[in-house]
Each structure stands twice: as structure tokens, then as C-alpha cells.
Design a protein around this motif. Structure first.
Motif, mmCIF file in Angstrom:
data_model
loop_
_atom_site.group_PDB
_atom_site.id
_atom_site.type_symbol
_atom_site.label_atom_id
_atom_site.label_comp_id
_atom_site.label_asym_id
_atom_site.label_seq_id
_atom_site.Cartn_x
_atom_site.Cartn_y
_atom_site.Cartn_z
ATOM 1 N N PRO A 571 0.831 -1.207 0.000
ATOM 2 C CA PRO A 571 0.000 0.000 0.000
ATOM 3 C C PRO A 571 0.864 1.254 0.000
ATOM 4 O O PRO A 571 2.058 1.200 0.303
ATOM 5 C CB PRO A 571 -0.795 -0.119 1.297
ATOM 6 N N CYS A 575 -0.415 3.873 4.716
ATOM 7 C CA CYS A 575 -1.767 3.382 4.428
ATOM 8 C C CYS A 575 -1.843 1.874 4.573
ATOM 9 O O CYS A 575 -0.827 1.175 4.705
ATOM 10 C CB CYS A 575 -2.182 3.765 3.009
ATOM 11 N N LYS A 576 -3.027 1.362 4.550
ATOM 12 C CA LYS A 576 -3.269 -0.072 4.487
ATOM 13 C C LYS A 576 -4.386 -0.305 3.489
ATOM 14 O O LYS A 576 -5.112 0.608 3.100
ATOM 15 C CB LYS A 576 -3.646 -0.620 5.861
ATOM 16 N N TRP A 577 -4.522 -1.567 3.069
ATOM 17 C CA TRP A 577 -5.564 -1.912 2.103
ATOM 18 C C TRP A 577 -6.860 -2.283 2.818
ATOM 19 O O TRP A 577 -6.846 -2.989 3.807
ATOM 20 C CB TRP A 577 -5.123 -3.078 1.222
ATOM 21 N N LYS A 578 -7.965 -1.827 2.253
ATOM 22 C CA LYS A 578 -9.288 -2.163 2.765
ATOM 23 C C LYS A 578 -10.150 -2.670 1.611
ATOM 24 O O LYS A 578 -10.223 -2.035 0.555
ATOM 25 C CB LYS A 578 -9.953 -0.933 3.396
ATOM 26 N N ASN A 597 -4.807 -10.086 3.352
ATOM 27 C CA ASN A 597 -3.365 -9.939 3.603
ATOM 28 C C ASN A 597 -3.040 -9.877 5.095
ATOM 29 O O ASN A 597 -2.319 -8.995 5.547
ATOM 30 C CB ASN A 597 -2.819 -8.698 2.895
#
Length: 624
Positions: A571, A575-578, A597
């Protein structure tokens, strides 16, 4: 030319307050007679005035709209309809009708179309509804608007022989077929579409005339170029200025009088021009000029994948906006059905093929193509992604299955949903075929209604074409239905009450994402794609302001990416993935979606997910 009235077009019957002016191109004849077919009395005969250049004209005072007429040429006794007839109330073999083109349009604020952001819907008026009419189709426009469709591409409307057909064997190019309603009904359909925010483009066939009730050659043999041959016989003589004018006038007519928002040009490799500017280049110029301030789109079907169509006129191209991309379809069908045969031979349905379509357009850009035993295509690496129209179904491909079955039949349902996500959320321009959006159980066969002898020839020709598919040939081609059987035509009519709610929700939600997500809806996006595994890949859209989006597609069994040395999976910083969408949602018949993940990437089998880059909330950061 007669000066009784100021003409709009060089040919056809044009009405004024004082009467009707008729003009035809009949260069092979020394004389021509206009025949007015009165309802309550004997026909009357009127000698036409011969002009220079092979034209004949005549003004008939006090004649009104709704008058039936035909022509008699030279010393021949047969009566012929007008090649530029605006309507054939009794079909191609009957008299022409004088039509007042006036219509109370309410679309003066409609700006037209440009390619970025469009979602196309291919429609056959005769089978789109039970009524099979423009009026019937108009009733369903609100439903298409709610789905999110932005463009309807209508299969050919020029009048053709028989009681049903696809329209590609038309003989009266200016007359919308009487089978679907009146000219005003068609205008009403387009006007309503514009009111709902939907553009309408017309599929035109200019490279041949139909084989039956085609009388245009009796006006002059100059229409055909015997030195070139097409799949349907002699080619059209586009090197003759008067013949080119006929077709260019037709394009003007549809755009000016019917407010069509563009054209889809059928089978472009079969246009032959041996001198001067190519007809297709002239066509796009004339069409755009006819639209005036309104923006229109010109789409081509070019099996050879010739990049000349997409090049601008300044680069000696033809100025088309987009081409159908068969390569995407063929790769998808191989993946869904597992069969590499006939024109699917040169595809494997691999991740590389799908991301190459997204990034580079056509898969074949000059490489050797074993099915044709020659190179196919031309360099197309740098055309904008919206210039490639991709699809899982269209009229040809559904019918060419032999069974006429829709693609969701006899395929992996999860893979079908995943490829639908790629189709709609990918960077290219997606196109749906009527009924695809709700998983129609209705087939789409090839159907055509001709004379008995021609019907048999068409049937034999159809079987010969489909014999390229081994599974059909091994069945003795017995499963192929007669195109002339009315039952097969009627079987294709959509039934909106049979909608598969899972597939309808899938398509509607994906279209909503494409049109409303702050990243996906942008007409100019920076993106990259990468292979993850044997059956998996990703497509990542970069957007600093709104956060990146990433589409994960896994067309095989579950995969664990360990290790995962692919930087596109990471990402953006901080940030992180949603997950914001998944084809495995129970709404679409799936089992639900676990995190992908944590801690390793675990790709759900036969599925796709859309992820959004988000920054952790301050509350969560404080806990750490």
C-alpha cells in the motif's frame, strides 16, 4: 437541379409547404418516371427531369406527406422503391412513403458523447422486448438508466427482407425497418434516451447490400466494384464520387434527422478504395461535421486490428474513436470454457493476456496468428485505453456458440463473476450485450427470413461456418437451428421477469463503482498491472488525493503469496488496504470474503476484490 425547393440532401423525397421534390441517381438510364400510387384511384405517372451527372428530379406541387411512390427507369416495366426512401411501410419490395422529418425534439441541451467513461449496451430492437418495437424498447430505457448504461449501440435498422433478421442484409439504407415501428417511434426512443442521459449510436452496414429485394443496382451498375470481392459478393464502388455521396449522405441523415450520437461501422476491412482519400476517412469527417457542436463517437469492427482506423486524420488515419477488441473476448472464453479451437486457437486465457489488454489494447499487433496462418494486427501500444471496447458477449459471439447460449452457462460461475469485474472496472470501455446484465436464460441465435431457396443456402452457409468448431462438427451440425424458423427468432426475445438477481446486482454494483468511485470515475487514470501467479493478477490505479485502488483477480484455486516480491501489492506509505467490493459477497451468490493480507496475501479462489488504500484512524494509531 430543380429550384422549386431548397434541398437538404442530394437524393430522396423532400417535403416543403408547396409539395414534394424527388431526386434519384440513375446514371445508367436516359429517362425516369415517378409513379404516385393513390389509395383510391389509379396510379399517376410523371416524367422526371434529367440532370447532369446521372440524376433525375421532379417537383410535384401540393403533394403531401404519407404519399406512396415508386420509380420506373428507362424502358423497363418494373416499379422500384426509392434507394433513399425514408420509410417502406410494406417492406423493401413495396412502395416508398413520403415522410415529414419534423419531430418535437426536447434534447437541445444534450451535448453528445465522447469515449472516456462510457458503458455500452448492444441492443437488437426485435428481440430486446416481447413487443420487438421502438415503443417497447422505450419502456425499458429507465431500467437501463438505473443500471448505469451510458450508450446504447443498436444493431442495424435499415429495412431488410422478411419478418425478422439481424439487419446486416439491409437494402433500404435510409428507411428504419417497418418491423419495429414508424420513423417517429424511433425518434421518440432516441429522444427519451437522451432525456435519461443515455446516448444512442447506430450500427451501419456500408460494405454490401442484402441479397434479396436489392434493387439499387437497377438504378446504376456503378454501385459495385467488380475488381474487389467481399464475403457477400462484389464490393461497393467507393472510388465513384456519386456512390460515396450516397453513403455519406446516409451517415449525415441518421445523425441530423434522428439525432444519433455516433456510428458503429460494421466489418471495416471490406471497404476498398483504390484512389484518393479512403472512404472511412471521409465518413468520420462528414459524420462529425453533421453533428455540428454535438460530440459524437465513431466505433469500428475491424477483425484485422488495423491501427489506421484509430489514427487521427493528421497522421493519415481515419479518425475513429474506438474499435471492438475481440482479443479480450477470446482470451476470456478460453479461460471460461477451456477450449482452444477455431478462432480461439491462439489464446490461453492467462493473466498476461488480460493485463496486456488493459495496458496495450490488442494482443495481436503483427505477430504470427496460427489460425489464419499469417501475421495479424498492427502496432497499437499507445492508443488511449478507452479506444478499446471489451466485452464478454456480443451478438456474433453468443450466436457463434452454435447453441446460442449465454456465456454464464456451462462455465465456472466464480471465474465469470471475476472477469465481469475486470470487464467493468478495467481501463477499457466495457460493452454488455442485451440481457447479459441479469443473466438472461434466453439464447441468441442467428436468424434471417428470406425466400425458400435463399433460406436453405443461408442455413448451409451457417453450418459451413460453424464447422470450424470441432464439437459442433462431431455432432453432425445437427444442433444448429434453421435461421429461417420463426420459433428460433421468438425464442431470443428477452424476458425481464426471469432476471437472475445475483448477476443483476453484480453488474449494477460494478457499474456504480466505475461511475461513482472518486478514483475509478476519472477519465484519465494512471495505472499499472502485474501477474501474481499462474491464474492471478492485479490492476492498480494510482491516486494520491483519493487513495489508490487495486483490483485483485484470481481465476484459479486459492493462492497464498509467500513470498510476495511484488511492490504493487504494497500500500502507499502510511496506508493499508481495505476491501470495498468482492465478487464473493453473498449478494452475488458467494461465500463471503475474509481479509486478504493478514499476515500473508491469501487470494480467494475464482474471485475478484477491489481494495482501497486508507490511512489508519487516529484512534487506532493511539492504541499502538
Amino acid at each position: 437541379m430543380s429550384t422549386e425547393i431548397k434541398r437538404k440532401y442530394p437524393i430522396g423525397a423532400e417535403i416543403s409547404s408547396k409539395g414534394v421534390h424527388f431526386r434519384i441517381f440513375a446514371a445508367d438510364h436516359a429517362k425516369a418516371v415517378l409513379i404516385l400510387e393513390n389509395k383510391n384511384s389509379e396510379p399517376t405517372y410523371h416524367k422526371m427531369v434529367k440532370e447532369k451527372g446521372g440524376y433525375f428530379s421532379l417537383f410535384v406541387p401540393a403533394l403531401k406527406e404519407g404519399s406512396l411512390y415508386r420509380f420506373r427507369l428507362g424502358n423497363k416495366e418494373n416499379w422500384l422503391p426509392d434507394p433513399a426512401s425514408r420509410f417502406q411501410p410494406h417492406g423493401p419490395n413495396g412502395p416508398s412513403l413520403t415522410v415529414n422529418p419534423h419531430f418535437k425534439w426536447t434534447d437541445k441541451d444534450w451535448k453528445g458523447l465522447s469515449m472516456p467513461g462510457q458503458i455500452i449496451y448492444e441492443m437488437h430492437i426485435g428481440t430486446f422486448t416481447e413487443e420487438g418495437t421502438y415503443a417497447g424498447a422505450k419502456k425499458q430505457l429507465k431500467r437501463l438508466a438505473d443500471l448505469g448504461i451510458t450508450v446504447i449501440e443498436i444493431m442495424p435498422l435499415n429495412d431488410f427482407p422478411g419478418h425478422f433478421g439481424w439487419g446486416y442484409d439491409g437494402v433500404n439504407l435510409f428507411a428504419p425497418t417497418h418491423l419495429y415501428g414508424s420513423p417517429s417511434d424511433l425518434k421518440d426512443f432516441i429522444n427519451e434516451a437522451h432525456k435519461l442521459g443515455i446516448g444512442v449510436i447506430l450500427d451501419i452496414v456500408y460494405n454490401h447490400f442484402g441479397p434479396e429485394f436489392n434493387t439499387i443496382g437497377e438504378f446504376t451498375k456503378r454501385y459495385l466494384n467488380e475488381s474487389h470481392t467481399t464475403e457477400w459478393g462484389s464490393a461497393i464502388n467507393f472510388d465513384d464520387d456519386s456512390i460515396s455521396e450516397f453513403f455519406l449522405t446516409n451517415a449525415r441523415y441518421w445523425i441530423e434527422e434522428y439525432h444519433f450520437d455516433g456510428l458503429r461501422v460494421d466489418a471495416t476491412p471490406w471497404f476498398f478504395c483504390d484512389k484518393g482519400e479512403h472512404f472511412l476517412s471521409k465518413l468520420t469527417k462528414v459524420a462529425r461535421k453533421s453533428a455540428k457542436k454535438k460530440s459524437i463517437i465513431i466505433v469500428g469492427e475491424d477483425e484485422t486490428q488495423n491501427n489506421t482506423l484509430l489514427k487521427p486524420h493528421s497522421q493519415k488515419g481515419y479518425g475513429f474513436d474506438a474499435l471492438w477488441n475481440d482479443d479480450f473476448h477470446h482470451a476470456a472464453v478460453v479461460k471460461l470454457k477451456g477450449k482452444r479451437e477455431a478462432y480461439y486457437t491462439d489464446y490461453k486465457g492467462t493473466p498476461n493476456e488480460f493485463i496486456s489488454c488493459c495496458k496495450y489494447g490488442f494482443l495481436y499487433q503483427g505477430q504470427y496468428y496460427s489460425w489464419q496462418k499469417k501475421g495479424r494486427g498492427s502496432p497499437s501500444l499507445f492508443f488511449p485505453p478507452e479506444s478499446m471496447i471489451v466485452f464478454l458477449e456480443n451478438h456474433d459471439q453468443v450466436a457463434n456458440s452454435g447453441h446460442g447460449l449465454r456465456l454464464h452457462h456451462n462455465t465456472n460461475y466464480g471465474v465469470y463473476k471475476a472477469l465481469t469485474a475486470l470487464l467493468i472496472l478495467g481501463p477499457n470501455t466495457p460493452m454488455l450485450f442485451q440481457g447479459q446484465e441479469f443473466g438472461s436464460e434466453k439464447p441468441f441465435y442467428y436468424f434471417a427470413d428470406h425466400s425458400e431457396d435463399l433460406n436453405e443456402k443461408v442455413f448451409e452457409g451457417r453450418k459451413k461456418f460453424l464447422s470450424q468448431f470441432p464439437q459442433l462438427e462431431n455432432e453432425g451440425l445437427n444442433i444448429i437451428l434453421k435461421p429461417s424458423d420463426p420459433k428460433n427468432f421468438l425464442a431470443c426475445k428477452l424476458n425481464f421477469n426471469e432476471a437472475n438477481q445475483e448477476l443483476y446486482s453484480l453488474h449494477k454494483d460494478l457499474i456504480h463503482l466505475r461511475k461513482n468511485d472518486p478514483v475509478l470515475r476519472k477519465t484519465s487514470k494512471k495505472y499499472e498491472a502485474s501477474i501474481l501467479g499462474e491464474n492471478s493478477f492485479l490492476l492498480r490505479y494510482f491516486d494520491e488525493a483519493e487513495g489508490d485502488r487495486m483490483l485483485i483477480v484470481n481465476l484459479g484455486v486459492e493462492e497464498i503469496l509467500n513470498p510476495a516480491p511484488n511492490p504493487l501489492l504494497a500500500p502507499p506509505e502510511g496506508c493499508k488496504w481495505k476491501i470495498i467490493w468482492s465478487s464473493e459477497s453473498p449478494v452475488y451468490g458467494g461465500d463471503g470474503t475474509a481479509p486478504l493480507n493478514i499476515p500473508q496475501w491469501k487470494l480467494i479462489g475464482f474471485s475478484s476484490q477491489l481494495l482501497k488504500a486508507v490511512k489508519p484512524s487516529k484512534k487506532k494509531l493511539a492504541k499502538h
